[in-house]
Enzyme design. Structure first.
Site, PDB file in Angstrom:
ATOM      1  N   THR A  97      42.709  37.499  37.457  1.00 45.47           N
ATOM      2  CA  THR A  97      43.847  37.218  37.090  1.00 45.47           C
ATOM      3  C   THR A  97      43.699  36.892  35.828  1.00 45.47           C
ATOM      4  O   THR A  97      43.749  37.249  35.141  1.00 45.47           O
ATOM      5  CB  THR A  97      44.444  36.654  38.034  1.00 45.47           C
ATOM      6  N   ASP A 394      40.838  34.601  47.737  1.00 45.38           N
ATOM      7  CA  ASP A 394      40.585  35.294  46.250  1.00 45.38           C
ATOM      8  C   ASP A 394      39.655  36.655  47.351  1.00 45.38           C
ATOM      9  O   ASP A 394      39.694  38.038  47.275  1.00 45.38           O
ATOM     10  CB  ASP A 394      40.322  35.713  45.027  1.00 45.38           C
TER      11      ASP A 394
HETATM   12  P1  ADP Z   1      39.546  36.146  37.770  1.00 47.56           P
HETATM   13  O1  ADP Z   1      39.888  35.268  38.043  1.00 47.56           O
HETATM   14  O2  ADP Z   1      39.206  37.499  36.895  1.00 47.56           O
HETATM   15  O3  ADP Z   1      37.963  36.847  38.983  1.00 47.56           O
HETATM   16  P2  ADP Z   1      36.768  34.301  37.648  1.00 47.56           P
HETATM   17  O4  ADP Z   1      36.857  33.246  37.068  1.00 47.56           O
HETATM   18  O5  ADP Z   1      36.604  35.110  39.615  1.00 47.56           O
HETATM   19  O6  ADP Z   1      38.052  35.386  37.076  1.00 47.56           O
HETATM   20  O7  ADP Z   1      34.939  35.264  36.748  1.00 47.56           O
HETATM   21  C1  ADP Z   1      35.337  36.982  37.173  1.00 47.56           C
HETATM   22  C2  ADP Z   1      34.034  37.286  36.535  1.00 47.56           C
HETATM   23  O8  ADP Z   1      32.757  36.454  36.786  1.00 47.56           O
HETATM   24  C3  ADP Z   1      33.933  38.613  36.870  1.00 47.56           C
HETATM   25  O9  ADP Z   1      33.821  39.251  35.364  1.00 47.56           O
HETATM   26  C4  ADP Z   1      32.481  38.638  37.018  1.00 47.56           C
HETATM   27  O10 ADP Z   1      31.432  39.969  36.697  1.00 47.56           O
HETATM   28  C5  ADP Z   1      31.816  37.252  36.666  1.00 47.56           C
HETATM   29  N1  ADP Z   1      30.708  36.891  37.728  1.00 47.56           N
HETATM   30  C6  ADP Z   1      30.506  36.329  39.057  1.00 47.56           C
HETATM   31  N2  ADP Z   1      29.735  35.559  39.470  1.00 47.56           N
HETATM   32  C7  ADP Z   1      28.223  36.454  38.504  1.00 47.56           C
HETATM   33  C8  ADP Z   1      27.272  36.350  38.382  1.00 47.56           C
HETATM   34  N3  ADP Z   1      26.847  35.478  39.038  1.00 47.56           N
HETATM   35  N4  ADP Z   1      26.101  36.008  37.577  1.00 47.56           N
HETATM   36  C9  ADP Z   1      27.010  37.121  35.800  1.00 47.56           C
HETATM   37  N5  ADP Z   1      28.283  37.185  36.259  1.00 47.56           N
HETATM   38  C10 ADP Z   1      28.954  37.021  37.039  1.00 47.56           C
HETATM   39 MG    MG Z   2      37.497  35.811  40.378  1.00 46.22          MG
END
Ligand code: ADP
Ligand code: MG
Length: 558
Positions: A97, A394
């Protein structure tokens, strides 16, 4: 002379506020960018949370893009579109999101200089749509299938996806613990589409790690009458009777009107009432059920009656919980106690009433239909548990998505960099202005890795340069390199199990492009004036209400 006679054309009411053209478009873009800036810092595992308190004084702490957008009271009409896409992303796929809002804002930001230079927005829109189609095609091409693996292997892979989702949340510290729990819960309900088969119960207090999964149904003990203490609180393989009737004495006399001519007849009526309820209770007992649940009240008489016969009962069970017991234990909810055949009774391996923190819980585990699961969440503050619930939601959505269309792409900005590179390369083959627009679209996609770096305090320029170089490698071996959130360098996201379901990215790109194009296609906003006098206002309001009310009644009758 003739020209003086010409009547003035009045199109809109006096006081109507219109703004149009380039200025309007730029102002819309600015508003959207401002909204993007609000959620920007929440992206990724090192993202910050937002604390939002409303005028009623309730406080929410969240990292979830959709939740934040919902709670922000956005009034700008163009910026509201972002709220809608965040919501749609949330209901479609459940995650991504923040990504979708950020992408939309960035697409528009990139479009801004072109608009200022006088490019017609239809040109931009056309190129953006082409770019989006190409990008989605590329995501599908790069996606890796996890189909055809053994159950254990698949579980492991799904847990990785769940862990990636959870890593950006408040409960990220315990992501493995919760990821396994979420995968088990989703596996338990199989391919049933009803999300509410997974219940999440929140019990404040205790440690996060005290949270547990019930392979069945659990709900808080309902209000109970005297006599309840004498009922047994644990059964093995009990028969479970589910009711939607009131087992209370008073109900009969309230349902009927009786006229007496002779006072001596009164006793017979009282007797009749008692007989009716005893008859009902007898039928419940005869059915062989050991656990009786009802959506309506089970009174003190019934409670005592059941206690004397070693039967457990609970009244006023929430409808949702009762439905889940029915789904799990395999019974059907009865609206009458006549003719209770064995088929309508459910069963489970163990029924138990247990203490969880400060609450008592009724727990049905080892259910035969097995199509339900309940996660009992523990943790300190209320706000904390609530955010934990949203995070688990989520993760549950993501795992369910991954089960359904089981392809994943590398996260951490890797897939975004790869599409960006692909679009840049593609744009070189195009002659004309469109080349510039597609290039800008490609640049906008880089916002994801850049923001991941910014939020973690890394040098974004440095990391992005490294990533560009990796992704530009001819052999294609750098294609899954993304931001390494632990070291501040770059790493192979695939090897590190930072995975996201492909559908999250596809949906995000699609929705963000659509939103950007929608905003680009608006060149005029018209705001109707408020009625001038307060009196006029009130009269109009009353008329509106009168008519509205009439319509409402009409609707209901139909
Ligand atoms: P959204 O609401 O869009 O899901 P998030 O705050 O959950 O936003 O962040 C999602 C992003 O974080 C994605 O692009 C995902 O690939 C990245 N991400 C999640 N875990 C990791 C990690 N361990 N290392 C690098 N990037 C990560
Ligand atoms: Mg997320």
């Amino acid at each position: 002379m003739a020209s003086m006679m010409q009547p003035q054309i009045i199109l809109l009411k006096e006081g109507t506020d219109t703004s149009q053209g380039k200025a309007q478009l730029l102002s819309n873009i600015n508003a959207v960018t401002a909204v993007g800036d609000v959620v920007r810092t929440t992206l990724g595992p090192r993202g910050m949370d937002k604390l939002i308190h409303d005028d009623k004084g309730s406080v929410t702490i969240s990292n979830d893009g959709a939740t934040i957008m919902k709670l922000l009271d956005i009034v700008h009409p163009a910026a509201k579109i972002l709220v809608d896409i965040a919501k749609s992303q949330d209901s479609e796929v459940g995650d991504g999101t923040t990504t979708v809002v950020l992408l939309a804002a960035e697409f528009l930001k990139e479009a801004k200089p072109f608009v200022e230079d006088g490019v017609h927005s239809q040109n931009l829109i056309r190129s953006y749509r082409t770019a989006s189609a190409l990008a989605i095609e590329k995501v599908k091409e790069l996606a890796v299938s996890i189909e055809g693996k053994s159950v254990e292997e698949k579980k492991g892979l799904l847990a990785k996806c769940a862990a990636t989702t959870l890593s950006s949340k408040l409960i990220g510290g315990e992501k493995e613990f919760f990821a396994t729990m979420v995968v088990d819960a989703v596996m338990a309900i199989g391919d049933d589409d009803r999300l509410n088969l997974i219940g999440i119960k929140k019990v404040p207090g205790g440690n996060m790690r005290d949270s547990f999964l019930v392979d069945g149904v659990a709900f808080k003990k309902t209000f109970s009458y005297a006599g309840f203490e004498q009922q047994p609180k644990k059964f093995d393989n009990p028969k479970i009777l589910l009711l939607n009737i009131e087992l209370e004495l008073k109900s009969e006399k309230e349902n009927a009107e009786i006229r007496l001519s002779d006072p001596s007849q009164y006793q017979s009526i009282v007797d009749a009432e008692w007989n009716i309820i005893y008859d009902k209770l007898d039928k419940c007992v005869e059915s062989g059920a050991k656990v009786v649940l009802s959506r309506l009240a089970i009174g003190d008489l019934a409670t005592q009656y059941f206690a004397d016969r070693d039967i457990f009962c609970a009244g006023r069970v929430a409808e949702e919980d009762l439905n889940r017991v029915a789904a799990a234990a395999g019974g059907t909810i009865q609206t009458s106690v006549n003719n209770i055949i064995p088929e309508v009774l459910g069963t489970c391996e163990i029924f138990e009433e247990k203490q969880v923190g400060g609450e008592r819980f009724n727990i049905f585990s080892g259910c035969p239909s097995g199509r339900t699961a309940t996660i009992v969440l523990r943790g300190g503050a209320d706000q904390f548990i609530e955010e934990a619930e949203r995070s688990l939601h989520d993760a549950i959505m993501i795992v369910r998505r991954a089960v359904k269309n089981s392809t994943v792409v590398p996260g951490g900005g890797a897939i975004d960099m790869e599409i960006s590179k692909y679009l840049r390369q593609h744009s070189r083959t195009i002659a004309g202005k469109s080349q510039l627009f597609i290039n800008s679209y490609a640049k906008a996609l880089e916002v994801i890795p850049r923001q991941l770096c910014d939020n973690a305090g890394f040098d974004a320029t440095d990391v992005l340069n490294k990533l560009r170089q990796k992704h530009a490698m001819q052999s294609g071996e750098g294609a899954s390199y993304g931001v390494d959130i632990n070291t501040g360098g770059i790493a192979d996201s695939f090897a590190n199990f930072v995975w996201e379901p492909a559908v999250v990215k596809i949906n995000a790109i699609n929705a963000a492009t659509e939103a950007a194009c929608l905003i680009l296609s608006v060149d005029e906003t018209v705001k109707n004036p408020k009625s001038e006098s307060a009196q006029g206002d009130a009269a109009a309001g009353a008329m509106g209400r009168g008519r509205g009310g009439g319509r409402g009644r009409g609707m209901r009758r139909r």
